[in-house]
Design a protein around this motif. Structure first.
Motif, PDB file in Angstrom:
ATOM      1  N   TYR A 164      27.667-109.696 -46.726  1.00  0.00           N
ATOM      2  CA  TYR A 164      27.122-108.343 -46.642  1.00  0.00           C
ATOM      3  C   TYR A 164      27.200-107.785 -45.223  1.00  0.00           C
ATOM      4  O   TYR A 164      27.283-106.567 -45.033  1.00  0.00           O
ATOM      5  N   ASN A 165      27.208-108.660 -44.223  1.00  0.00           N
ATOM      6  CA  ASN A 165      27.460-108.180 -42.864  1.00  0.00           C
ATOM      7  C   ASN A 165      28.855-107.576 -42.753  1.00  0.00           C
ATOM      8  O   ASN A 165      29.067-106.552 -42.088  1.00  0.00           O
ATOM      9  N   VAL A 166      29.813-108.218 -43.412  1.00  0.00           N
ATOM     10  CA  VAL A 166      31.173-107.679 -43.435  1.00  0.00           C
ATOM     11  C   VAL A 166      31.193-106.359 -44.214  1.00  0.00           C
ATOM     12  O   VAL A 166      31.938-105.431 -43.861  1.00  0.00           O
ATOM     13  N   MET A 167      30.364-106.257 -45.252  1.00  0.00           N
ATOM     14  CA  MET A 167      30.300-105.018 -46.022  1.00  0.00           C
ATOM     15  C   MET A 167      29.767-103.867 -45.165  1.00  0.00           C
ATOM     16  O   MET A 167      30.147-102.703 -45.359  1.00  0.00           O
ATOM     17  N   ILE A 168      28.880-104.173 -44.227  1.00  0.00           N
ATOM     18  CA  ILE A 168      28.417-103.146 -43.291  1.00  0.00           C
ATOM     19  C   ILE A 168      29.601-102.592 -42.498  1.00  0.00           C
ATOM     20  O   ILE A 168      29.739-101.380 -42.295  1.00  0.00           O
ATOM     21  N   LYS A 169      30.476-103.499 -42.054  1.00  0.00           N
ATOM     22  CA  LYS A 169      31.673-103.055 -41.335  1.00  0.00           C
ATOM     23  C   LYS A 169      32.561-102.195 -42.221  1.00  0.00           C
ATOM     24  O   LYS A 169      33.103-101.184 -41.781  1.00  0.00           O
ATOM     25  N   ARG A 192      31.090 -94.207 -44.341  1.00  0.00           N
ATOM     26  CA  ARG A 192      29.965 -94.098 -45.272  1.00  0.00           C
ATOM     27  C   ARG A 192      28.674 -94.557 -44.592  1.00  0.00           C
ATOM     28  O   ARG A 192      28.087 -95.573 -44.921  1.00  0.00           O
ATOM     29  N   LYS A 193      28.241 -93.768 -43.620  1.00  0.00           N
ATOM     30  CA  LYS A 193      27.005 -94.085 -42.912  1.00  0.00           C
ATOM     31  C   LYS A 193      25.806 -94.088 -43.845  1.00  0.00           C
ATOM     32  O   LYS A 193      24.842 -94.839 -43.647  1.00  0.00           O
ATOM     33  N   ASP A 194      25.873 -93.279 -44.899  1.00  0.00           N
ATOM     34  CA  ASP A 194      24.751 -93.176 -45.824  1.00  0.00           C
ATOM     35  C   ASP A 194      24.513 -94.464 -46.612  1.00  0.00           C
ATOM     36  O   ASP A 194      23.438 -94.646 -47.196  1.00  0.00           O
ATOM     37  N   LEU A 195      25.507 -95.367 -46.642  1.00  0.00           N
ATOM     38  CA  LEU A 195      25.380 -96.590 -47.440  1.00  0.00           C
ATOM     39  C   LEU A 195      24.876 -97.788 -46.638  1.00  0.00           C
ATOM     40  O   LEU A 195      24.603 -98.837 -47.218  1.00  0.00           O
ATOM     41  N   LEU A 196      24.740 -97.645 -45.328  1.00  0.00           N
ATOM     42  CA  LEU A 196      24.355 -98.788 -44.506  1.00  0.00           C
ATOM     43  C   LEU A 196      23.001 -99.345 -44.922  1.00  0.00           C
ATOM     44  O   LEU A 196      22.817-100.562 -45.025  1.00  0.00           O
ATOM     45  N   THR A 198      22.421-109.432 -39.195  1.00  0.00           N
ATOM     46  CA  THR A 198      22.528-108.270 -40.080  1.00  0.00           C
ATOM     47  C   THR A 198      21.933-107.038 -39.409  1.00  0.00           C
ATOM     48  O   THR A 198      22.519-105.947 -39.427  1.00  0.00           O
ATOM     49  N   LEU A 199      20.758-107.195 -38.821  1.00  0.00           N
ATOM     50  CA  LEU A 199      20.099-106.066 -38.153  1.00  0.00           C
ATOM     51  C   LEU A 199      20.917-105.613 -36.939  1.00  0.00           C
ATOM     52  O   LEU A 199      21.027-104.413 -36.674  1.00  0.00           O
ATOM     53  N   HIS A 200      21.482-106.572 -36.247  1.00  0.00           N
ATOM     54  CA  HIS A 200      22.356-106.206 -35.118  1.00  0.00           C
ATOM     55  C   HIS A 200      23.575-105.441 -35.614  1.00  0.00           C
ATOM     56  O   HIS A 200      24.007-104.468 -34.981  1.00  0.00           O
ATOM     57  N   SER A 201      24.154-105.868 -36.734  1.00  0.00           N
ATOM     58  CA  SER A 201      25.314-105.171 -37.295  1.00  0.00           C
ATOM     59  C   SER A 201      24.961-103.738 -37.671  1.00  0.00           C
ATOM     60  O   SER A 201      25.773-102.816 -37.491  1.00  0.00           O
ATOM     61  N   LEU A 202      23.755-103.534 -38.190  1.00  0.00           N
ATOM     62  CA  LEU A 202      23.321-102.173 -38.542  1.00  0.00           C
ATOM     63  C   LEU A 202      23.185-101.304 -37.300  1.00  0.00           C
ATOM     64  O   LEU A 202      23.645-100.154 -37.272  1.00  0.00           O
ATOM     65  N   VAL A 203      22.553-101.841 -36.261  1.00  0.00           N
ATOM     66  CA  VAL A 203      22.424-101.073 -35.018  1.00  0.00           C
ATOM     67  C   VAL A 203      23.800-100.747 -34.450  1.00  0.00           C
ATOM     68  O   VAL A 203      24.067 -99.604 -34.032  1.00  0.00           O
ATOM     69  N   ALA A 204      24.702-101.724 -34.464  1.00  0.00           N
ATOM     70  CA  ALA A 204      26.058-101.499 -33.956  1.00  0.00           C
ATOM     71  C   ALA A 204      26.784-100.444 -34.776  1.00  0.00           C
ATOM     72  O   ALA A 204      27.557 -99.637 -34.231  1.00  0.00           O
ATOM     73  N   ALA A 205      26.554-100.435 -36.095  1.00  0.00           N
ATOM     74  CA  ALA A 205      27.215 -99.444 -36.952  1.00  0.00           C
ATOM     75  C   ALA A 205      26.723 -98.037 -36.623  1.00  0.00           C
ATOM     76  O   ALA A 205      27.527 -97.095 -36.520  1.00  0.00           O
ATOM     77  N   ALA A 251      19.637 -95.295 -34.441  1.00  0.00           N
ATOM     78  CA  ALA A 251      19.612 -96.618 -33.821  1.00  0.00           C
ATOM     79  C   ALA A 251      18.318 -96.817 -33.038  1.00  0.00           C
ATOM     80  O   ALA A 251      17.704 -97.899 -33.091  1.00  0.00           O
ATOM     81  N   GLU A 252      17.882 -95.777 -32.322  1.00  0.00           N
ATOM     82  CA  GLU A 252      16.633 -95.867 -31.556  1.00  0.00           C
ATOM     83  C   GLU A 252      15.437 -96.031 -32.479  1.00  0.00           C
ATOM     84  O   GLU A 252      14.530 -96.849 -32.211  1.00  0.00           O
ATOM     85  N   LYS A 253      15.402 -95.283 -33.571  1.00  0.00           N
ATOM     86  CA  LYS A 253      14.281 -95.394 -34.507  1.00  0.00           C
ATOM     87  C   LYS A 253      14.232 -96.786 -35.137  1.00  0.00           C
ATOM     88  O   LYS A 253      13.154 -97.341 -35.354  1.00  0.00           O
ATOM     89  N   MET A 254      15.397 -97.344 -35.428  1.00  0.00           N
ATOM     90  CA  MET A 254      15.441 -98.675 -36.019  1.00  0.00           C
ATOM     91  C   MET A 254      14.918 -99.716 -35.032  1.00  0.00           C
ATOM     92  O   MET A 254      14.102-100.585 -35.394  1.00  0.00           O
ATOM     93  N   VAL A 255      15.357 -99.639 -33.779  1.00  0.00           N
ATOM     94  CA  VAL A 255      14.902-100.593 -32.772  1.00  0.00           C
ATOM     95  C   VAL A 255      13.411-100.421 -32.514  1.00  0.00           C
ATOM     96  O   VAL A 255      12.669-101.412 -32.373  1.00  0.00           O
ATOM     97  N   GLN A 256      12.934 -99.189 -32.481  1.00  0.00           N
ATOM     98  CA  GLN A 256      11.511 -98.944 -32.255  1.00  0.00           C
ATOM     99  C   GLN A 256      10.667 -99.503 -33.396  1.00  0.00           C
ATOM    100  O   GLN A 256       9.600-100.103 -33.167  1.00  0.00           O
TER     101      GLN A 256
END
Length: 756
Positions: free
Chosen positions: A277-282, A289-293, A311-318, A328-333
């Motif tokens: 699923y990390n690869v699926m994020i890529k 498709r940012k809406d699917l992350l 996985t969380l790092h992959s989301l922030v990177a995406a 990205a800021e809201k997610m990290v906060q």
């Protein structure tokens, strides 16, 4: 030595039967990567059917007849056989004692080719050592066996381990050739061997992902040919193998192939894991498709797969890749606050009008995304605090958009974190260095480097390479050289091929082809293998300095380097070297050679040719080039199933503008109108102001001769029509749609002679 002895194959060749004795210390262990035969190797069959058995006695000796000559021959042969057996026994003993270095010396001093058991074990132990020297030695054995047509002496285990060792050392092409050779020869390697090669190919550039999928398909197709799964259980693709193939699909953006492989996993009993699923994020990021992350994260939670910070790092990177720093800021906060409703936070940030690219495919991969409005976002199984890797990824987003102040503030905030896992590391500091370099603040970047040394966070080779590149971009090559020396002498970090590529490129910026060549030679003298970038950058140096013949020599050397695969960029650089001097014929020969090697010209190739034609003032060549470009532009995707047909071409503004400029100057108005029509079709606005100026300066007095014969005037009719049509397109008065247009007043005779 300390190398772990390698295991023997499950079903070794007949010549290796002695290795299965109870006293054999090389028996299979839990660390083993066993390989097996799926059929009798092709080369073994050929050897069995074509090679005569060795006869130690040429003449049968009996009591009733003794020939002194025969007896002498028998004695000599027996002695030789005993010496051979003794050498093989000594080599085998050394290998069993794990004395690899002594075993290698015994092999080099042997007067004959050792037994298959000795050769296989020696290759295995050399591969296990995983050093440059040991890998070179193992490769030399392979080279010798190939030359003597004795490659069948090695078992599958040794070849597979050598492929893994070559992969770890970065020799991906060599490792790929080994796996392919095994498949051709009847071997079926262990999944950990061939999947390691697929994984490295999938992550490499150029056509690596394509080759990864081809290799994956070759192995799985061979596995599927066996009705009994147990027979090939060790070679069947597992989850890690599928993840490597899925990563190749994600890097290529091939969503359909991704879905096909994802559905195929269940057939081999490979269950998707968190890395899948990390690869699926890529894949979602590549498909825009940012809406699917967020739904990938929700899917992991729903399937109760153990979540990890990767996985969380992959989301922030995406999100950073989408330049959506706010999300990205809201997610990290939210992570800093220890919130478990991260899915809700990300859903609230989703675009109101989601992208519909590949809708059906993603609904199959993420069925939860189709019913998102009817379900509540799930909670994380526990709270996850951001670590230095996640913070650094957000810092890279700031750096990317030039927010240097925010990058520095993030560094200061990380320093004061209570959690040691959130403290800045060498990657964090390198990001800050890169931010200052990008902003041109080299002094502040050097201050960060000094601070790293002071607080005990060692800079790595990447840190120094970024600084070297910064000096090169500012044309301070001397300081870049000084930093290279400092890097090696003070920090104890030897420069790599990237370091030298940066310096070679820096020499190009100051038009110093000799300096570029000097760095290239220095790199090779240190034993650093040039990469494709090294060759193409050096070619660029010679091309830009007007030395195409030297660029051609570098290209030929690149062709002969088995570690490098020549691509279209290299061909284009060679073409450009001749085009910069207006050598159209030489450039066309290179293009013809390029086509013969299976490469089709692209926009850059045609652009260089157009520039050369303009420089050489050969408008006739421009017509030929335009005809080829027009033919490529008219090709639609899917129309030509023949792989030998050239792919469709999407021209750019530079190419079409240059061709139109040549045609207008040469009074080829019909072709000029075709070109500007092509520009408008592709959404490229033609520069009417420039073309009007050219027409006024060069063609305002066309067809004004009072003494032209009727035959000559008749031949001009089509050209006059095209000229008038071009004037109309420019918005100038013309004889069709308005009064006659001239820079100066026309007398009556002139008007008559110019009328249609």
């Amino acid at each position: 030595m300390n190398a772990i002895p390698p295991p023997l194959p499950l079903s070794p060749p007949p010549s290796s039967s002695s290795s299965s004795s109870p006293s054999n210390p090389f028996s299979l262990t839990r660390h083993a990567l066993p390989f097996h035969w799926v059929s009798t190797p092709i080369f073994s069959i050929l050897t069995t059917t074509t090679t005569k058995p060795i006869r130690f006695f040429s003449v049968l000796v009996t009591a009733s007849h003794t020939n002194p000559t025969d007896l002498s021959l028998t004695t000599t042969t027996t002695t030789t056989t005993q010496q051979t057996t003794s050498q093989d026994q000594r080599l085998l003993t050394l290998l069993r004692q794990r004395k690899t270095e002594e075993a290698w010396l015994a092999y080099t001093q042997s007067s004959h080719l050792p037994t298959p058991t000795c050769l296989s074990r020696l290759v295995c132990q050399l591969s296990y050592q995983n050093t440059h020297l040991s890998l070179t030695r193992a490769q030399s054995i392979i080279t010798r066996l190939r030359k003597e047509r004795q490659l069948h002496r090695l078992d599958a285990n040794s070849l597979g381990l050598l492929a893994v060792a070559a992969t770890k050392a970065g020799h991906t092409l060599y490792a790929t050739s080994i796996i392919k050779s095994m498949l051709r020869s009847g071997y079926l390697p262990h999944v950990k061997s061939w999947s390691a090669v697929v994984s490295r190919l999938a992550a490499s550039g150029d056509d690596g992902p394509i080759e990864a999928l081809k290799l994956f398909k070759s192995v799985t197709r061979r596995v599927q040919q066996f009705p009994d799964p147990e027979l090939v259980s060790d070679s069947r693709p597992d989850t890690a193998a599928y993840n490597a193939a899925l990563n190749a699909c994600a890097n290529l953006g091939e969503t359909k192939r991704f879905l096909q492989l994802f559905d195929e996993m269940s057939q081999f009993g490979a269950d998707p894991d968190v890395l899948t699923y990390n690869v699926m994020i890529k894949l979602c990021a590549r498909a825009d498709r940012k809406d699917l992350l967020v739904f990938v994260l929700e899917r992991i939670i729903e399937k109760e797969i153990a979540l990890c910070k990767t996985t969380l790092h992959s989301l922030v990177a995406a999100y950073v890749g989408f330049d959506d720093l706010e999300t990205a800021e809201k997610m990290v906060q939210a992570m800093r606050e220890g919130r478990r409703d991260l899915c809700k936070v990300l859903r609230d940030c989703n675009p109101k009008c989601p992208n519909q690219n590949e809708k059906e495919i993603f609904e199959t991969l993420l069925p939860n995304s189709a019913k998102a409005t009817d379900s509540e976002p799930p909670l994380l199984p526990k709270a996850y605090a951001p670590d230095s890797r996640i913070y650094t990824t957000l810092m890279k987003g700031y750096m990317k958009v030039g927010r240097v102040t925010d990058t520095v503030r993030m560094l200061e905030a990380m320093r004061h974190q209570d959690d040691n896992a959130s403290h800045p590391d060498h990657v964090t500091y390198t990001t800050v260095v890169s931010a200052f370099v990008n902003s041109g603040s080299m002094d502040r970047a050097r201050q960060v480097l000094a601070e790293m040394t002071r607080i005990g966070v060692p800079a790595n080779r990447i840190t120094y390479n970024i600084l070297i590149k910064g000096y090169c971009q500012q044309l301070k090559i001397d300081k870049a050289k000084e930093l290279l020396i400092e890097m090696a002498e003070d920090a104890g970090i030897e420069p790599d091929v990237v370091s030298y590529n940066i310096l070679i490129d820096g020499c190009i910026l100051i038009d110093d082809s000799a300096g570029a060549f000097a760095f290239f030679n220095e790199m090779r003298a240190k034993g650093i293998a040039p990469t494709k970038i090294s060759y193409t950058t050096l070619m660029k140096a010679f091309a830009f300095s007007g030395q195409p013949k030297l660029a051609n020599k570098v290209f030929d050397e690149m062709l002969n380097d088995p570690r490098v695969k020549v691509d279209l960029v290299a061909w284009n650089m060679l073409v450009e070297g001749y085009c910069r001097l207006g050598l159209v014929e030489e450039a066309k020969k290179i293009v013809l050679r390029m086509k013969e090697n299976g490469f089709y010209p692209n926009v850059a190739t045609y652009g260089s040719l157009a520039d050369a034609i303009a420089l050489a003032r050969k408008p006739g060549e421009a017509l030929l080039l335009w005809n080829e470009v027009k033919e490529r532009c008219e090709v639609r995707k899917g129309e030509n199933s023949d792989s030998s047909s050239p792919p469709p071409l999407k021209p750019d503004e530079g190419l079409l503008d240059t061709l139109a400029d040549i045609c207008v100057r040469a009074a080829f108005f019909k072709k000029a109108l075709e070109i500007v029509a092509c520009m408008e079709e592709h959404g490229i606005p033609p520069n009417k102001t420039k073309f009007t100026r050219i027409y006024v300066e060069m063609h305002s007095r066309m067809f004004t001769s009072k003494h032209a014969s009727q035959a000559r005037q008749d031949r001009r009719i089509e050209r006059k029509r095209a000229a008038e049509a071009f004037k109309f397109w420019l918005g100038l008065p013309n004889s069709y749609y308005g009064s006659e247009w001239r820079l100066e007043p026309l007398d009556v005779d002139d008007q008559d002679s110019y009328s249609v």
